[in-house]
Design an enzyme around this catalytic site. Structure first.
Site, PDB file in Angstrom:
ATOM      1  N   LYS A   9       1.178  -1.181  -0.035  1.00 40.36           N
ATOM      2  CA  LYS A   9      -0.247  -0.237  -0.252  1.00 40.36           C
ATOM      3  C   LYS A   9       1.341   1.615  -0.117  1.00 40.36           C
ATOM      4  CE  LYS A   9      -2.870   2.042   3.652  1.00 40.36           C
ATOM      5  NZ  LYS A   9      -4.165   1.912   4.552  1.00 40.36           N
ATOM      6  N   SER A  25      -3.844   2.762 -17.639  1.00 44.43           N
ATOM      7  CA  SER A  25      -2.774   2.083 -16.282  1.00 44.43           C
ATOM      8  C   SER A  25      -2.767   3.558 -15.495  1.00 44.43           C
ATOM      9  CB  SER A  25      -1.861   1.421 -16.967  1.00 44.43           C
ATOM     10  OG  SER A  25      -1.006   2.708 -17.419  1.00 44.43           O
ATOM     11  N   THR A  57      -6.677  -0.450 -12.254  1.00 47.33           N
ATOM     12  CA  THR A  57      -6.024  -0.869 -13.288  1.00 47.33           C
ATOM     13  C   THR A  57      -4.913  -1.516 -13.091  1.00 47.33           C
ATOM     14  OG1 THR A  57      -5.173   0.991 -14.673  1.00 47.33           O
ATOM     15  CG2 THR A  57      -5.061   1.333 -12.525  1.00 47.33           C
ATOM     16  N   TYR A  58      -3.866  -1.256 -13.478  1.00 50.03           N
ATOM     17  CA  TYR A  58      -2.638  -2.026 -14.070  1.00 50.03           C
ATOM     18  C   TYR A  58      -0.905  -1.013 -13.601  1.00 50.03           C
ATOM     19  CZ  TYR A  58      -2.348  -0.945 -19.010  1.00 50.03           C
ATOM     20  OH  TYR A  58      -1.901  -0.490 -20.165  1.00 50.03           O
ATOM     21  N   GLY A  73      -5.187   7.288 -19.632  1.00 48.31           N
ATOM     22  CA  GLY A  73      -6.729   6.498 -19.970  1.00 48.31           C
ATOM     23  C   GLY A  73      -8.043   6.812 -19.839  1.00 48.31           C
ATOM     24  N   PRO A  74      -9.030   5.933 -19.581  1.00 47.16           N
ATOM     25  CA  PRO A  74      -9.987   6.229 -18.826  1.00 47.16           C
ATOM     26  C   PRO A  74      -9.963   5.987 -17.213  1.00 47.16           C
ATOM     27  CG  PRO A  74     -10.631   4.294 -20.316  1.00 47.16           C
ATOM     28  CD  PRO A  74      -8.493   4.056 -19.963  1.00 47.16           C
ATOM     29  N   ALA A  75      -8.550   5.777 -16.693  1.00 44.18           N
ATOM     30  CA  ALA A  75      -8.689   6.565 -15.225  1.00 44.18           C
ATOM     31  C   ALA A  75      -8.562   7.968 -15.045  1.00 44.18           C
ATOM     32  CB  ALA A  75      -7.697   4.997 -14.240  1.00 44.18           C
TER      33      ALA A  75
END
Length: 110
Positions: A9, A25, A57-58, A73-75
């Site tokens: 974390k 990502s 995500t990655y 991107g979408p994130a």
């Protein structure tokens, strides 16, 4: 029995940029990744302190020492530059192993 437990974390880190026109990502400074035992391509959960968004995500490895925390991107629609996020990864392990396993956690923002 196998269970999923907290592995790593990064608690409260500031988003440095958002890039909507990208495949997708989170790009993280390589130093952050090393500190919490994350690898490129690893699935992570992102928790946005500012707006309550939670998504997966990655990881893409960023330049070492850059301080990069970039949502792509979408994130990029789920955060804004300057937002404070938590990056979490989990591991699946045997129940007995999980009893003694200790996650790696860092606190970049004091």
């Amino acid at each position: 029995m196998q269970i999923e437990v907290l592995k790593s974390k990064i608690h409260r880190i500031k988003v440095t940029d958002c890039n909507l026109d990208y495949v997708g990502s989170i790009t993280l400074d390589k130093l952050y990744m090393q500190q919490v035992n994350l690898i490129e391509g690893e699935k992570v959960q992102i928790l946005n302190i500012n707006n309550g968004e939670r998504f997966e995500t990655y990881i893409m490895e960023g330049e070492e020492g850059s301080g990069d925390v970039i949502l792509n991107g979408p994130a990029a629609r789920k955060v804004q530059t300057g937002d404070i996020i938590i990056v979490v990864s989990y591991a699946t392990m045997d129940f007995e192993e999980a009893r003694t396993f200790r996650p790696t956690i860092i606190f970049p923002i004091a």
